[in-house]
Write a protein that holds these residues in place. Structure first.
Motif, PDB file in Angstrom:
ATOM      1  N   SER B  31     -53.213 108.684 -31.118  1.00 28.98           N
ATOM      2  CA  SER B  31     -54.181 109.094 -30.095  1.00 28.98           C
ATOM      3  C   SER B  31     -54.939 107.904 -29.510  1.00 28.98           C
ATOM      4  O   SER B  31     -55.568 108.030 -28.464  1.00 28.98           O
ATOM      5  CB  SER B  31     -55.175 110.104 -30.690  1.00 28.98           C
ATOM      6  N   GLY B  32     -54.892 106.757 -30.161  1.00 24.47           N
ATOM      7  CA  GLY B  32     -55.670 105.599 -29.713  1.00 24.47           C
ATOM      8  C   GLY B  32     -54.984 104.823 -28.599  1.00 24.47           C
ATOM      9  O   GLY B  32     -53.852 105.120 -28.204  1.00 24.47           O
ATOM     10  N   ASP B  33     -55.692 103.813 -28.120  1.00 29.05           N
ATOM     11  CA  ASP B  33     -55.211 102.957 -27.038  1.00 29.05           C
ATOM     12  C   ASP B  33     -54.780 101.613 -27.643  1.00 29.05           C
ATOM     13  O   ASP B  33     -55.626 100.832 -28.093  1.00 29.05           O
ATOM     14  CB  ASP B  33     -56.334 102.753 -26.018  1.00 29.05           C
ATOM     15  N   ALA B  34     -53.491 101.342 -27.636  1.00 29.48           N
ATOM     16  CA  ALA B  34     -52.976 100.126 -28.290  1.00 29.48           C
ATOM     17  C   ALA B  34     -53.508  98.859 -27.626  1.00 29.48           C
ATOM     18  O   ALA B  34     -53.745  97.849 -28.307  1.00 29.48           O
ATOM     19  CB  ALA B  34     -51.456 100.135 -28.270  1.00 29.48           C
ATOM     20  N   ALA B  35     -53.713  98.905 -26.314  1.00 29.62           N
ATOM     21  CA  ALA B  35     -54.211  97.697 -25.622  1.00 29.62           C
ATOM     22  C   ALA B  35     -55.624  97.362 -26.088  1.00 29.62           C
ATOM     23  O   ALA B  35     -55.957  96.179 -26.346  1.00 29.62           O
ATOM     24  CB  ALA B  35     -54.182  97.916 -24.114  1.00 29.62           C
ATOM     25  N   LEU B  36     -56.454  98.386 -26.206  1.00 28.71           N
ATOM     26  CA  LEU B  36     -57.808  98.146 -26.735  1.00 28.71           C
ATOM     27  C   LEU B  36     -57.739  97.741 -28.208  1.00 28.71           C
ATOM     28  O   LEU B  36     -58.506  96.907 -28.685  1.00 28.71           O
ATOM     29  CB  LEU B  36     -58.663  99.409 -26.578  1.00 28.71           C
ATOM     30  N   GLY B  37     -56.807  98.354 -28.900  1.00 30.89           N
ATOM     31  CA  GLY B  37     -56.649  98.055 -30.320  1.00 30.89           C
ATOM     32  C   GLY B  37     -56.265  96.607 -30.565  1.00 30.89           C
ATOM     33  O   GLY B  37     -56.658  96.011 -31.569  1.00 30.89           O
ATOM     34  N   LYS B  38     -55.529  96.035 -29.628  1.00 28.19           N
ATOM     35  CA  LYS B  38     -55.135  94.629 -29.788  1.00 28.19           C
ATOM     36  C   LYS B  38     -56.365  93.726 -29.844  1.00 28.19           C
ATOM     37  O   LYS B  38     -56.451  92.804 -30.675  1.00 28.19           O
ATOM     38  CB  LYS B  38     -54.226  94.212 -28.628  1.00 28.19           C
ATOM     39  N   THR B  39     -57.315  94.011 -28.967  1.00 28.98           N
ATOM     40  CA  THR B  39     -58.561  93.226 -28.966  1.00 28.98           C
ATOM     41  C   THR B  39     -59.323  93.418 -30.270  1.00 28.98           C
ATOM     42  O   THR B  39     -59.808  92.456 -30.886  1.00 28.98           O
ATOM     43  CB  THR B  39     -59.442  93.637 -27.774  1.00 28.98           C
ATOM     44  N   SER B  40     -59.430  94.667 -30.692  1.00 28.86           N
ATOM     45  CA  SER B  40     -60.190  94.942 -31.920  1.00 28.86           C
ATOM     46  C   SER B  40     -59.493  94.346 -33.146  1.00 28.86           C
ATOM     47  O   SER B  40     -60.147  93.867 -34.075  1.00 28.86           O
ATOM     48  CB  SER B  40     -60.370  96.449 -32.112  1.00 28.86           C
ATOM     49  N   TYR B  41     -58.165  94.413 -33.161  1.00 24.86           N
ATOM     50  CA  TYR B  41     -57.394  93.845 -34.284  1.00 24.86           C
ATOM     51  C   TYR B  41     -57.740  92.365 -34.458  1.00 24.86           C
ATOM     52  O   TYR B  41     -57.877  91.865 -35.576  1.00 24.86           O
ATOM     53  CB  TYR B  41     -55.905  94.021 -33.985  1.00 24.86           C
ATOM     54  N   TYR B  42     -57.923  91.699 -33.333  1.00 30.83           N
ATOM     55  CA  TYR B  42     -58.288  90.278 -33.363  1.00 30.83           C
ATOM     56  C   TYR B  42     -59.769  90.116 -33.719  1.00 30.83           C
ATOM     57  O   TYR B  42     -60.134  89.335 -34.608  1.00 30.83           O
ATOM     58  CB  TYR B  42     -57.979  89.655 -32.008  1.00 30.83           C
ATOM     59  N   ASP B  43     -60.629  90.878 -33.028  1.00 31.64           N
ATOM     60  CA  ASP B  43     -62.077  90.715 -33.227  1.00 31.64           C
ATOM     61  C   ASP B  43     -62.489  91.024 -34.666  1.00 31.64           C
ATOM     62  O   ASP B  43     -63.397  90.374 -35.212  1.00 31.64           O
ATOM     63  CB  ASP B  43     -62.850  91.622 -32.268  1.00 31.64           C
TER      64      ASP B  43
END
Lengths: 636, 139
Positions: B31-43
């Motif tokens: 259900s999540g947004d992978a593009a946003l998740g990429k930023t969070s995965y890094y942050d």
């Protein structure tokens, strides 16, 4: 008078002695001050805490005065004889950052003799920490010392961390410290200069005449190479360096007597090895390559399987030898440890701890804890405190005395069996490692495993040495490469302290330059930034050192620690990068290297560009010049 | 009413079952947004242990982790240790309570991790690795 670490101090403690000495020293300085000098604050006990520099001292600090002409007039300067002592000891290099308390010795190093500046050669370091790290890397690579030359108090303090690391690394080296107590700034001298590092050096002396200085340097060398090997210190006053030597001769050097097992103990161990069905040697780190040669001879005489530590540090048994393999200890019925634990007998040279215990009551080592020798099993009654390398000739002789035609036939059969079993085991391990290595092969940033895998085909037929620590880049060479030389891998950070890798690799490269060898240094970025100036040393002295940046743009271990702590406290990990990462801006290591005169390329993020860059780097170092490749990598 | 510990225990039990039966189990929806998740995965520093593409000290690529089977398991795993710390004291993964990493952000990260695929060539098809293997065989 020579002040020695283990010298009795007339019934008073070392701390009391130093306090008394310091007070007396301060008082003795007073008459030499110029009358115009400003007065120091004098506390209630009447002893000045510090004195501001005199005009004369400041002039010298700024380079406006020269040494007194009588010292320049020496026909046979004492420092020439000091250099001759180093030359006789075959010390190849003196690594140093110039300082204003050893110009006498430095002038002799570069000018004395028919072929000056050779054996030893003066190596220019950008920082005293680098100079000592170079001695550390060289010492581990060759099993013998070179010198670091530093300036009293200030230079010695710069080098203190590297000395501490070398102490934990059991690296033999002699540290010469210039001391000017007559013409110079008070801040640059002290009554007990060596006291700064006494807690983590093996032996020190402060000779006050040339006649005492020459044997003191020889003793420092002797102590450094006697187990437990460690750094030693000799303080050399400027007056001693400039003293007229007259017809003084260099004393004859007497090598140390290294403690060994007795002939009876050797015979008992030989009996154990020869009567066992499955004898095994567990080999740790010897002092010199001679220990390796002798351990190979013993293993082959007995047909014993061997466990080696050559993947994790220097001076151990060659990994590719057919007798080396994973035979579990519990399958062996006689295990002999050589500088390693062994179930039935273990020969360990004296541990560093013995030094701490020696002086514990007198100086307490400032709270420095003794290094701990990691071992799998508790020390037991079968442990013998005797240097394994020096004991091996006795063991070999004892085994030869017991050999007969039956035992020789057994050895042949056993060797054949070990060869087959170990080859199969090695192949299985390699196949497993390669499966792991190919994970993330095409990933960007580049996997650390790919760096090691791409390097191996390029260097496997060369004489190579991994000069810097590899743990942070996950030490993939341990699974993928063959460590067959005494110096294949010089090991990790002995005191687990950063700032060591580049200097140590540079020291290994000093040895390599003279021996048609190349040095590989997979260099973490956090460690690099302590002493990057070592790159200039590599360029200036044309050292064959290939530095591959493991550039994960962080002090990554600390990043993970802070992440974990933030997580434990439930406050989020999104600020854990503060103080733990090297961002904003990123550091351009290729540009930095080029600034120091080292050919470089990168940053490389595309893994497909790595192999060609490595090939260029290997070509460069084979031609005798340093090279740096900046690779943006996965964290570990 | 089930306590959080009960819920976690059930989830972990289910997780262990799923891990043992991973070959037969379908992964849950995203259900999540992978593009946003990429930023969070890094942050949030996930890359520190799991690598920038899920290959690291703890691999995540190619759906190898049982924790990733369903979003609710993933969320429960993230939260559980912060609620009952130190439930798994031997684990080194940080705790992620909801007030430091929202459900929405966590599910974005989940979506991003699910994109991780690693399909390296075989050893025989990588010249450097083949050279190492051939060298070992020839010894």
């Amino acid at each position: 008078m020579i002040k020695k670490t283990d010298q009795e101090q007339g019934g008073i403690s070392r701390r009391e002695f130093l306090g008394t000495s310091a007070a007396a020293g301060a008082a003795s300085i007073l008459p030499t001050r110029s009358e115009a000098a400003p007065q120091a604050a004098v506390p209630s006990n009447g002893v000045p805490l510090s004195l501001p520099p005199t005009d004369e001292q400041m002039a010298r600090e700024l380079g406006d005065t020269l040494p007194p002409s009588i010292m320049r007039a020496a026909q046979r300067p004492g420092s020439d004889l000091i250099v001759q002592v180093l030359r006789d000891l075959e010390i190849e290099f003196v690594a140093s950052n110039p300082g204003s308390s050893f110009e006498g010795l430095q002038e002799s190093l570069i000018n004395y003799g028919e072929i000056p500046n050779v054996m030893p050669e003066f190596i220019s370091a950008m920082h005293e920490e680098s100079a000592v790290d170079m001695a550390h890397g060289y010492g581990k690579s060759e099993g013998r010392p070179i010198c670091a030359l530093v300036q009293g108090t200030i230079g010695l303090q710069h080098s203190a961390m590297a000395i501490y690391q070398a102490y934990h690394g059991r690296a033999p080296m002699v540290i010469l410290v210039g001391r000017d107590d007559k013409h110079f700034l008070q801040a640059h001298t002290a009554d007990d200069v060596a006291g700064i590092v006494r807690s983590f050096t093996k032996w020190d002396a402060h000779p006050v005449t040339l006649a005492e200085a020459l044997p003191a340097i020889q003793e420092a060398y002797r102590q450094a190479v006697t187990p437990p090997c460690a750094p030693t210190v000799v303080i050399l006053d400027t007056e001693v360096q400039k003293e007229e030597a007259g017809d003084m001769q260099v004393p004859v050097y007497v090598p140390p007597v290294i403690p060994t097992i007795t002939e009876q103990q050797a015979d008992e161990i030989a009996a154990g090895l020869m009567s066992a069905a499955k004898p095994r040697l567990s080999v740790g780190r010897f002092r010199t390559p001679e220990g390796i040669k002798r351990s190979v001879e013993l293993a082959e005489l007995v047909g014993a399987s061997v466990e080696t530590k050559s993947q994790v540090g220097p001076m151990s048994f060659p990994q590719s030898h057919p007798l080396v393999g994973p035979d579990a200890d519990d399958e062996s019925d006689y295990v002999l440890g050589l500088e390693a634990s062994g179930a039935h007998a273990a020969l360990h040279g004296p541990h560093l701890r013995t030094l701490t215990e020696r002086d514990l009551t007198s100086i307490n080592f400032g709270g420095i804890r003794p290094p701990v020798r990691p071992r799998r099993d508790a020390p037991g009654q079968n442990d013998l405190t005797a240097d394994a390398e020096a004991s091996l000739p006795l063991l070999i002789s004892a085994v030869k005395r017991r050999a007969n035609s039956k035992s020789r036939k057994t050895v042949v059969l056993r060797t054949r069996h070990h060869t087959d079993v170990n080859h199969a085991a090695r192949l299985t391990a390699i196949e497993a490692a390669l499966e792991k290595t190919r994970e993330g092969w095409n990933a960007s940033p580049v996997s650390t495993a790919r760096i090691y895998a791409e390097l191996w085909p390029l260097i496997k037929d060369l004489d190579w040495c991994i000069g810097g620590p590899s743990r942070f880049s996950s030490s993939h060479h341990m699974q993928l490469w063959d460590h067959d030389k005494p110096y294949s891998y010089l090991g990790g950070h002995p005191a687990a302290a950063l700032g060591y890798g580049l200097g140590a690799a540079t020291g290994a490269a000093l040895a390599a330059r003279e021996r048609d060898r190349i040095v590989i240094n997979v260099q973490t970025d956090g460690d690099f930034n302590y002493t990057p100036g070592a790159l200039w040393t590599a360029a200036h002295h044309q050292l064959p050192m290939l530095t591959i940046m493991h550039n994960n743009r962080a002090w990554h271990m600390e990043l993970m620690y802070v992440q974990y702590m933030a997580g434990v406290r439930g406050r989020g990990t999104d600020r854990a990068h503060i103080g733990t990462t090297l961002r904003d801006p990123y550091i351009d290591y290729a540009k930095l290297a080029e600034g120091y005169g080292v050919k470089a390329e990168g940053p490389i993020e595309d893994p497909t560009k790595l192999a060609a860059a490595l090939a260029r780097g290997v070509d460069a170092v084979r031609n005798g010049e340093p090279y740096l490749i900046d690779v943006i990598t996965q964290p570990r | 009413m089930k306590t959080y510990a009960d819920k976690l225990l059930m989830t972990v039990s289910g997780l262990l079952f799923l891990m043992t039966a991973s070959a037969q189990v379908e992964f849950g929806p995203i259900s999540g947004d992978a593009a946003l998740g990429k930023t969070s995965y890094y942050d949030y520093g996930c890359y520190g242990c799991h690598g920038f593409g899920g290959i690291g000290r703890k691999n995540l690529a190619n759906d190898v982790s049982g924790i990733m089977f369903r979003e609710d398991i993933f969320l429960t795993y993230l939260r559980g240790r912060s609620e009952l710390n130190p439930l798994f004291p031997t684990q080194s993964m940080p705790n992620y309570p909801a007030d430091s990493l929202s459900d929405a952000d966590a599910l974005d990260i989940y979506a991003y991790i699910r994109t991780f695929k690693d399909d390296p060539p075989d050893v025989e098809d990588i010249p450097a690795l083949k050279a190492i293997l051939d060298g070992a065989k020839a010894q």
